[in-house]
Write a protein that holds these residues in place. Structure first.
Motif, PDB file in Angstrom:
ATOM      1  N   ASP A   1       0.852  -1.182   0.000  1.00  0.00           N
ATOM      2  CA  ASP A   1       0.000   0.000   0.000  1.00  0.00           C
ATOM      3  C   ASP A   1       0.891   1.237   0.000  1.00  0.00           C
ATOM      4  N   PRO A   2       0.369   2.361  -0.479  1.00  0.00           N
ATOM      5  CA  PRO A   2       1.216   3.552  -0.545  1.00  0.00           C
ATOM      6  C   PRO A   2       1.611   4.134   0.807  1.00  0.00           C
ATOM      7  N   SER A   3       1.007   3.679   1.880  1.00  0.00           N
ATOM      8  CA  SER A   3       1.273   4.252   3.202  1.00  0.00           C
ATOM      9  C   SER A   3       0.507   5.551   3.319  1.00  0.00           C
TER      10      SER A   3
ATOM     11  N   LEU B   1       4.246  -1.411   6.146  1.00  0.00           N
ATOM     12  CA  LEU B   1       3.684  -0.981   4.867  1.00  0.00           C
ATOM     13  C   LEU B   1       4.780  -1.007   3.824  1.00  0.00           C
ATOM     14  N   SER B   2       4.374  -1.290   2.589  1.00  0.00           N
ATOM     15  CA  SER B   2       5.392  -1.320   1.533  1.00  0.00           C
ATOM     16  C   SER B   2       5.746   0.075   1.048  1.00  0.00           C
ATOM     17  N   GLY B   3       4.874   1.046   1.297  1.00  0.00           N
ATOM     18  CA  GLY B   3       5.148   2.401   0.822  1.00  0.00           C
ATOM     19  C   GLY B   3       5.137   2.496  -0.692  1.00  0.00           C
ATOM     20  N   LEU B   4       4.179   1.812  -1.301  1.00  0.00           N
ATOM     21  CA  LEU B   4       4.083   1.758  -2.771  1.00  0.00           C
ATOM     22  C   LEU B   4       4.055   3.167  -3.385  1.00  0.00           C
ATOM     23  N   ARG B   5       4.867   3.342  -4.420  1.00  0.00           N
ATOM     24  CA  ARG B   5       4.887   4.623  -5.152  1.00  0.00           C
ATOM     25  C   ARG B   5       4.215   4.451  -6.509  1.00  0.00           C
ATOM     26  N   ASP B   6       3.677   5.541  -7.017  1.00  0.00           N
ATOM     27  CA  ASP B   6       3.012   5.474  -8.323  1.00  0.00           C
ATOM     28  C   ASP B   6       3.938   4.953  -9.410  1.00  0.00           C
ATOM     29  N   ILE B   7       5.182   5.400  -9.375  1.00  0.00           N
ATOM     30  CA  ILE B   7       6.096   5.019 -10.441  1.00  0.00           C
ATOM     31  C   ILE B   7       6.366   3.511 -10.429  1.00  0.00           C
TER      32      ILE B   7
ATOM     33  N   ALA C   1       4.228   1.261  -9.307  1.00  0.00           N
ATOM     34  CA  ALA C   1       3.000   0.604  -9.771  1.00  0.00           C
ATOM     35  C   ALA C   1       2.904   0.689 -11.290  1.00  0.00           C
TER      36      ALA C   1
ATOM     37  N   LYS D   1      11.193  -4.162  -6.269  1.00  0.00           N
ATOM     38  CA  LYS D   1      11.403  -3.306  -5.084  1.00  0.00           C
ATOM     39  C   LYS D   1      10.712  -3.917  -3.866  1.00  0.00           C
ATOM     40  N   LEU D   2       9.482  -4.366  -4.068  1.00  0.00           N
ATOM     41  CA  LEU D   2       8.741  -4.989  -2.960  1.00  0.00           C
ATOM     42  C   LEU D   2       9.500  -6.226  -2.450  1.00  0.00           C
TER      43      LEU D   2
ATOM     44  N   VAL E   1      -4.576  -0.304  -5.516  1.00  0.00           N
ATOM     45  CA  VAL E   1      -3.763  -0.123  -6.727  1.00  0.00           C
ATOM     46  C   VAL E   1      -3.110  -1.434  -7.183  1.00  0.00           C
TER      47      VAL E   1
END
Lengths: 462, 406
Positions: free
Chosen positions: B39-41, B64-70, B72, B79-80, B103
């Motif tokens: 999740d983006p956090s 949290l994974s701190g997902l970034r738009d780029i 995704a 990265k994950l 997302v």
């Protein structure tokens, strides 16, 4: 890597962005708190359940449930169209059930709207056609974009002023905007503006929608919070008025420079600045306060976090310059305006520790602090208090309404007061949005019996 | 054809329940694993604020994974994987669970492949829990228990008989079950307690009370799923004769164990006068192999009610209703507000969705028992009985939550 000596700290990110830990420390404001500052505004979030939970409970805990509504998203909504239908009809369904139409609806769109390319203009057009008496403002809870662009909080600090319709400017009218914590009466900034003949207003002063709209009569907007710069600058452009960014500096030279800029800006609107003519004296008084604090602290270590004040590195510099033992700073990124302080610390206190608050190691506090909780440490900020497990802390967010020389002196006083009286840290730090009512109980360690909740509701008239 | 479901997805004054991702975290909290919310956090980082009471005192590797738009957009799953591997090397968790958010769901992240690579890189079993943040906690916690069960037995293929013997980590947490009663344990009916998360059982001591009740009535608790027991105790669950499903979050694992090990279940919690009925049904289920939902049987015999309703999660509220029915000899209907309901409510009960339907249903009853936040959805003359539910009102009434079991 979760802690570095400041000499090794890279700008702007001292630590890699990997998995994230979230400390149970919630005194800072989120987008729900921010949007509630606009009198009469109603917030509608269109998002999935799990993402909704935090914001809907924020509204409930702050006693603003009647100004908050949700529309949940399902898989089918994504499959059938680009979320336009559910967003329009869900929002309409909310509005049709409200007792009266609010003047403003903050409509929060989320990551999914962004990723399916919802036609946001179409959504707003349809809602405006259906409810012409309501000002719809598009807002975002699009956390997926927050690391590569402005955060939802930064964007909202512009959107919250979008309904303001510029009016004929009133001579002497100045807005002080941006910070969630209002500047109290007697604050150095308000005092100076008052002496200059200004009628200074803050968003927090606005009790009615008309008072909010009257912010559009200002000749000058002063922004004091970094995350609001873009939004208030844009507002100033629309209002065709002056704009000035005057953050809560903790460096004498910077404060002098801010006074110079203020004088110049006031002169442009025809006001002779009632400047602080006793700057040398003010600085001497600050020196006294810092010296007094140093004596009170002795060798007690001080730790500082980024939620307390927007200048954690600046405060570290100020304290170290005055012989105060600053041991550690908790932060995850360095602001541009802190670059000079970072450079100073790298040169003069290279071994000062910078510690992350979000790295996975933070889940084990002993990894951060290197030891069991100590007898005495002074923390500036809730996160620092949590990680150090101390009740001796300055309970403040976003610079706490401190500004100028007086801000430095008050910070010293608050630090001394924090040393004098241990706080119930475990009851304080989990509560959301400092300054708002907190109508909740907190998990274990809670010192408030359930019965107190009724009393708190009564106190807040909810 | 235009759908009109928005009415069932709109809440103008009521909150939503704890979501599925938080349900996953709650279910797996005490098992020594590492749980990643992909999740983006931001939104889902509020898990620890409103949906978890253990965060301040009991460590759990939930990140949290701190997902970034780029990442995704470019499908950068590496990265994950790398980020998980970094933390796994630090903490050596017993397993790794990945829950996902809108997302990753939308872009169709291949979590099976991600988990496979994580396991290959770390040597630690990894599994995906199919959430997308669009469901409630009963679904999320239920799926987490289900995927955990699959990890424990499906891949190892452990037959039931190989799992006998005491688990080293039974009662792993601070609380040890009180005396297990007297008598020959070989004659006891062995039972698993399924669905024990603080979201439904916020007063932790209830679970130990439940174990004591079971012990005092000829049962032996093999494992508690959600609170208190560690992974080894859960691994032994197939030796049980019967499962006690104490929340709807437990039904997914119960059905899995029924299918795989032919273990029947009974659903309910021992509330007041309903206690003996439930224990009887539990023993009966163990004996006959037939699943039982005894609160529905009690309520069915009463013939429902046009005036009284209990509202919330079906297993708890059904048990509360059965207790009241048995004491007052009056019927009561269940208004189920959570997502996992099949087999746990009857045709006479309700399953409203969205605030409009909830208000319409509750307005029809003169006597309602529900979380305090639902009071505003009732009619003006309704006699309202408050029963705070942490998964609904969160911290608002935390100190007013009372134990029901006993």
């Amino acid at each position: 890597m979760y802690r570095v000596e400041v000499k090794e700290a890279q700008y702007p990110l001292p630590f890699p962005q990997r998995l994230e830990y979230n400390a149970p420390v919630h005194g800072t404001w989120n987008i729900v708190h921010i949007s509630m500052l606009v009198p009469g505004a109603h917030s509608i979030y269109v998002c999935s359940d799990n993402c909704m939970r935090g914001v809907v409970m924020t509204a409930a805990e702050m006693g603003c449930q009647d100004r908050f509504s949700c529309v949940t998203l399902s898989e089918m909504d994504v499959m059938t169209d680009n979320l336009e239908t559910i967003t329009i009809e869900g929002t309409a369904n909310v509005i049709d059930h409200l007792e009266k139409h609010p003047p403003v609806v903050f409509l929060f769109l989320v990551c999914l709207h962004v990723f399916v390319s919802s036609d946001e203009e179409y959504i707003l057009k349809k809602l405006r056609e259906r409810y012409p008496d309501i000002c719809f403002v598009r807002c975002y809870m699009d956390c997926v974009r927050q690391k590569t662009g402005p955060t939802p909080d930064m964007k909202l600090r512009g959107f919250e002023y979008e309904p303001i319709v510029p009016r004929r400017q009133v001579p002497g009218r100045v807005n002080v905007l941006g910070c969630d914590v209002p500047y109290p009466e007697g604050s150095e900034l308000l005092e100076v503006l008052g002496r200059s003949g200004c009628d200074a207003r803050q968003l927090q002063d606005c009790k009615t929608y008309e008072e909010y709209q009257a912010l559009g009569e200002a000749q000058l907007n002063i922004c004091t919070y970094m995350n609001a710069q873009s939004g208030i600058s844009e507002l100033s452009g629309r209002m065709d008025c002056g704009y000035l960014y005057l953050p809560p500096a903790v460096d004498y030279e910077e404060i002098r420079e801010e006074y110079r800029q203020l004088e110049e800006a006031l002169a442009k609107i025809g006001l002779k600045a009632g400047m602080n003519c006793r700057m040398d004296e003010e600085e001497r008084l600050c020196e006294e306060a810092l010296s007094h604090l140093k004596d009170r602290l002795g060798d007690t270590p001080v730790v500082i976090d980024y939620t307390c004040h927007q200048r954690p590195l600046g405060i570290a510099k100020l304290f170290l310059e005055h012989g105060i033992c600053v041991e550690r700073i908790y932060l995850d990124s360095v602001l541009e305006e802190e670059k000079p302080a970072l450079a100073w610390l790298q040169e003069h206190a290279p071994q000062l520790e910078i510690t992350a608050t979000m790295r996975p190691q933070a889940i084990r506090r002993e990894l951060l602090t290197g030891s069991a909780p100590r007898d005495r440490v002074l923390a500036l900020g809730q996160k620092a208090a949590w990680f150090e497990q101390t009740g001796y802390f300055v309970n403040m967010i976003e610079s706490g309404g401190l500004w100028g020389y007086d801000g430095i002196r008050k910070l010293c006083r608050m630090a001394e007061e924090a040393l004098d009286a241990e706080k119930d840290m475990r009851d304080i730090v989990p509560r959301k949005g400092m300054g708002w009512p907190s109508l909740c109980d907190v998990p274990s360690g809670c010192s408030l019996p359930g019965a107190d909740q009724a009393q708190r509701r009564e106190e807040h008239g909810i | 054809m235009m759908r009109e479901n928005w009415k069932r997805q709109t809440f103008w004054s009521l909150p939503v329940f704890t979501g599925d991702v938080s349900g996953v975290c709650s279910a797996l909290y005490e098992l020594g694993g590492m749980v990643i919310m992909h999740d983006p956090s931001g939104c889902n980082s509020t898990y620890n604020t409103h949906d978890e009471i253990r965060w301040m005192d009991m460590e759990s590797l939930i990140f949290l994974s701190g997902l970034r738009d780029i990442d995704a957009i470019t499908g950068n799953d590496q990265k994950l994987i790398d980020d998980i591997a970094e933390s796994a090397a630090l903490y050596h968790p017993r397993f790794i669970a990945i829950a996902n958010s809108p997302v990753p769901w939308l872009i169709g992240t291949d979590f099976r492949a991600v988990c496979s690579k994580v396991t290959r890189v770390t040597g630690i079993p990894a599994f995906h829990v199919e959430t997308n943040a669009m469901h409630d906690y009963t679904y999320g916690a239920g799926q987490a228990f289900l995927e955990l069960a699959k990890m424990l037995w499906e891949e190892s293929g452990s037959p039931k008989e190989d799992l006998a013997g005491p688990a080293e980590d039974a009662g792993l947490a601070e609380d040890v079950c009180p005396a297990e009663g007297s008598g020959d344990s070989s004659r006891r009916i062995r039972v698993n307690i399924l669905g024990a998360t603080p979201l439904d059982f916020t007063v932790r001591e209830q679970i130990w009370t439940l174990k004591k009740i079971l012990a005092d009535n000829g049962f032996e608790t093999v494992s508690v799923w959600g609170m208190g027991d560690g992974l080894e105790a859960l691994r032994r669950a197939p030796v049980a004769d019967v499962n006690l499903v104490i929340s709807s979050a437990g039904i997914y694992a119960a059905r899995f164990m029924k299918e795989k090990y032919n273990i029947p279940f009974a659903a309910g919690i021992p509330v007041g006068a309903f206690r003996d009925t439930l224990l009887g049904a539990l023993a009966e289920a163990a004996k006959t192999g037939q699943d039982r939902v005894p609160y529905l049987e009690v309520l069915g015999e009463m013939g429902g009610s046009s005036t009284r309703a209990v509202c919330g999660e079906p297993v708890t509220m059904g048990s509360v209703a059965a207790d009241r029915a048995l004491r007052g000899q009056a019927g009561c209907n269940i208004v189920c507000l959570t997502e996992t309901w099949e087999g746990l409510i009857s045709d006479a009960d309700h399953r409203p969705q969205g605030e409009e339907e909830i208000r319409q249903v509750l307005a029809g009853y003169q006597d309602v028992t529900a979380d305090p936040m639902l009071r505003i959805a009732c009619g003006q003359g309704t006699e309202f009985h408050e029963l705070p539910h942490f998964a609904y009102s969160g911290r608002l009434y935390l100190n007013q939550i009372k134990p029901l079991i006993g």
